[in-house]
Design an enzyme around this catalytic site. Sequence first.
Site, PDB file in Angstrom:
ATOM      1  N   CYS A  17       0.819  -1.198   0.000  1.00 46.90           N
ATOM      2  CA  CYS A  17       0.000   0.000   0.000  1.00 46.90           C
ATOM      3  C   CYS A  17       0.853   1.247   0.000  1.00 46.90           C
ATOM      4  O   CYS A  17       2.034   1.211   0.354  1.00 46.90           O
ATOM      5  CB  CYS A  17      -0.887   0.017   1.242  1.00 46.90           C
ATOM      6  N   GLY A  44      -0.716   0.586  -5.015  1.00 49.88           N
ATOM      7  CA  GLY A  44      -2.047   0.038  -4.789  1.00 49.88           C
ATOM      8  C   GLY A  44      -3.025   0.696  -5.729  1.00 49.88           C
ATOM      9  O   GLY A  44      -3.111   1.928  -5.761  1.00 49.88           O
ATOM     10  N   ASN A 118       0.683   0.566   5.897  1.00 48.63           N
ATOM     11  CA  ASN A 118       1.390  -0.227   4.897  1.00 48.63           C
ATOM     12  C   ASN A 118       2.130  -1.316   5.655  1.00 48.63           C
ATOM     13  O   ASN A 118       3.020  -1.005   6.448  1.00 48.63           O
ATOM     14  CB  ASN A 118       2.365   0.673   4.114  1.00 48.63           C
ATOM     15  N   GLY A 119       1.760  -2.568   5.425  1.00 47.28           N
ATOM     16  CA  GLY A 119       2.415  -3.662   6.134  1.00 47.28           C
ATOM     17  C   GLY A 119       1.455  -4.795   6.381  1.00 47.28           C
ATOM     18  O   GLY A 119       0.428  -4.924   5.701  1.00 47.28           O
ATOM     19  N   CYS A 251      12.924  -4.020   3.404  1.00 45.94           N
ATOM     20  CA  CYS A 251      12.504  -4.956   2.340  1.00 45.94           C
ATOM     21  C   CYS A 251      13.346  -4.791   1.076  1.00 45.94           C
ATOM     22  O   CYS A 251      13.306  -3.750   0.412  1.00 45.94           O
ATOM     23  CB  CYS A 251      11.037  -4.691   2.018  1.00 45.94           C
ATOM     24  N   TYR A 257      11.311  -4.149  -7.177  1.00 43.91           N
ATOM     25  CA  TYR A 257      10.077  -4.000  -7.933  1.00 43.91           C
ATOM     26  C   TYR A 257       9.095  -2.972  -7.389  1.00 43.91           C
ATOM     27  O   TYR A 257       8.456  -2.241  -8.150  1.00 43.91           O
ATOM     28  CB  TYR A 257       9.374  -5.372  -7.979  1.00 43.91           C
ATOM     29  N   SER A 298       9.332  -1.959 -14.542  1.00 46.80           N
ATOM     30  CA  SER A 298      10.221  -2.269 -13.428  1.00 46.80           C
ATOM     31  C   SER A 298      11.509  -2.959 -13.869  1.00 46.80           C
ATOM     32  O   SER A 298      12.490  -2.992 -13.132  1.00 46.80           O
ATOM     33  CB  SER A 298       9.489  -3.097 -12.378  1.00 46.80           C
ATOM     34  N   ASP A 360      13.965  -8.812 -16.660  1.00 50.09           N
ATOM     35  CA  ASP A 360      12.793  -8.521 -15.828  1.00 50.09           C
ATOM     36  C   ASP A 360      13.235  -8.449 -14.372  1.00 50.09           C
ATOM     37  O   ASP A 360      14.307  -8.940 -14.008  1.00 50.09           O
ATOM     38  CB  ASP A 360      11.720  -9.599 -16.027  1.00 50.09           C
ATOM     39  N   ASP A 361      12.374  -7.848 -13.553  1.00 50.40           N
ATOM     40  CA  ASP A 361      12.756  -7.671 -12.142  1.00 50.40           C
ATOM     41  C   ASP A 361      12.664  -8.968 -11.360  1.00 50.40           C
ATOM     42  O   ASP A 361      13.491  -9.240 -10.500  1.00 50.40           O
ATOM     43  CB  ASP A 361      11.874  -6.588 -11.498  1.00 50.40           C
ATOM     44  N   CYS A 397       5.848 -13.706   1.416  1.00 48.51           N
ATOM     45  CA  CYS A 397       6.128 -12.581   2.306  1.00 48.51           C
ATOM     46  C   CYS A 397       5.028 -12.491   3.360  1.00 48.51           C
ATOM     47  O   CYS A 397       3.856 -12.656   3.047  1.00 48.51           O
ATOM     48  CB  CYS A 397       6.171 -11.294   1.489  1.00 48.51           C
ATOM     49  N   CYS A 448      15.764  -7.311   4.704  1.00 52.25           N
ATOM     50  CA  CYS A 448      14.956  -8.529   4.678  1.00 52.25           C
ATOM     51  C   CYS A 448      15.085  -9.139   3.288  1.00 52.25           C
ATOM     52  O   CYS A 448      14.912  -8.455   2.279  1.00 52.25           O
ATOM     53  CB  CYS A 448      13.486  -8.217   4.955  1.00 52.25           C
ATOM     54  N   CYS A 451      11.867 -13.672   1.186  1.00 55.38           N
ATOM     55  CA  CYS A 451      11.188 -14.334   0.065  1.00 55.38           C
ATOM     56  C   CYS A 451      12.183 -14.968  -0.899  1.00 55.38           C
ATOM     57  O   CYS A 451      11.792 -15.749  -1.766  1.00 55.38           O
ATOM     58  CB  CYS A 451      10.250 -13.372  -0.657  1.00 55.38           C
TER      59      CYS A 451
HETATM   60  S1  SF4 Z   1       9.833 -11.249   2.473  1.00 57.89           S
HETATM   61 FE1  SF4 Z   1      10.525 -10.300   0.530  1.00 57.89          FE
HETATM   62  S2  SF4 Z   1       8.873  -8.920  -0.042  1.00 57.89           S
HETATM   63 FE2  SF4 Z   1       8.573  -9.428   2.124  1.00 57.89          FE
HETATM   64  S3  SF4 Z   1       9.611  -7.823   3.294  1.00 57.89           S
HETATM   65 FE3  SF4 Z   1      11.078  -9.487   3.027  1.00 57.89          FE
HETATM   66  S4  SF4 Z   1      12.196  -8.963   1.124  1.00 57.89           S
HETATM   67 FE4  SF4 Z   1      10.330  -7.742   1.176  1.00 57.89          FE
END
Ligand code: SF4
Length: 473
Positions: A17, A44, A118-119, A251, A257, A298, A360-361, A397, A448, A451
């Site tokens: 978001c 969003g 957002n989260g 993130c 992306y 992207s 591509d991303d 995620c 992070c 994913c």
């Molecule tokens: S899991 Fe992936 S998309 Fe989610 S916060 Fe971590 S890096 Fe970002």
Amino acid sequence: MVNIQKLKYKESLKDKCGIFGIYGKGIDVARISFFGLYSLQHRGQEGAGITVTDGKNLKSVKGLGLVSTVFDEEKINSLKGFASIGHTRYSTTGGNKLCNVQPVVLNLKNDDFALAHNGNIINAMDLAHKLPSDVKLSSTSDTEIMGWVIKNSSGKNWEEKILSSFNKFQGAFSMIALTKNKLIAFRDTYGFRPLVLGQLNGSYIACSETCALDTVGAKFIREVAPGEIVTIDEKGINVVDKISSLKKSFCLFEYVYLARPDSIFNKQLVHQVRQRSGEILAHESPIGADIVVAVPDSGTSAAIGYSKASGIPYGEVLIKNRYIGRTFIQPEQYIREMGVKLKFNPLKKIVKGKRIIIVDDSIVRGTTMKKIIKILRGCGVRKIHIRVCSPPVTDPCYFGIDTPNKKKLIASYLTIKEIEKFIGADSLAYLSLDGLKKASRIKSNRLCSSCFDGKYPMPVEGGFRKDVFETIN
Ligand code: SF4
């Protein structure tokens, strides 16, 4: 206990978001919020809302669709006040409901409270179970649960309540709250999602990305630090508290992306991070070709980087219809499939007989790339090499990003060679995780990357993902 029987768990996609808040006396805060949200539209596209305060009451306009669809001159003019918050929302599977469009507003006697989030709160269901029995949830979103948890926490004002509830929330939250006389911006201690502060003449802004500050003519001040709570009112920006952050986890996917290329986080311009990732990918996975092509938009910055590092010319080949939303996150499969055809039209004359590298991303399900390759094969392209500027997405995620559950992530059940075959490419290569982290120029232990590697910075087993609730009746 809250009436939880009316809610059930449902596997689904989730939100990312955009949020925007402004405090400024004597200016049209709703109009500025509109343009702020407009520049956050990429975060969003299926719902938007603005809530304003005039010092006595909170008033909202919310609706499904793009920012420009939800608001018109009359609606903007109806939102009079000196502070506002706004939100752009992405829908979930079957979850594109008006009741979930934010800001979430708690209508309380003389003390209305609104939230733009957002989260994603992993322990939202546990928290919902602990709410007093007289709380009636009006939406299926974790944000409303957060609002009621804050309302029922100790403290003589809203900022104290936010502070005393802070550690109850597990997950990701970059938030802007609106009370009848101020904004309160706060960010979880991991700092998953971005939140920046800016100044517009004598007014102050909190929002998701710096591109929104640029759009409304505001100056970037700084980011809200992970664990920080600030108020924004006539005294300016004041720090309420800063809860210590044991592990920062910005993130990595924001750089890949999610964010706009003209936004800056952690002093890194997103466009440059993407360009560097393309350069590193060209060194990691070189291949001979006639032209480097981006999947717009992207993949564009990374394709430029790949071209620069490889010496293979960059060219536009896939012409994008920019009036169509992002396809990999559309709610239903048939819309996604139609979306690819509607979205990209190749320059047939340019690609016929050529060996092309498509940058591509990321690849999530693989269906979009498969379609693109099929379209290009139909144009007589000789060789198609796919280069992906992120590692394989193997895990979902839990921190507010719209990835499908694990079994729908193609890299979780196929090897790279199998994906190559599935999408019909002549070759497929991904950027390494080290390469992506290097491109970000941020210390690895402050990012992070769950994913991509399945190593979550907090326990997520059995955790909830945003808007996984579905009202049964
Ligand atoms: S899991 Fe992936 S998309 Fe989610 S916060 Fe971590 S890096 Fe970002």
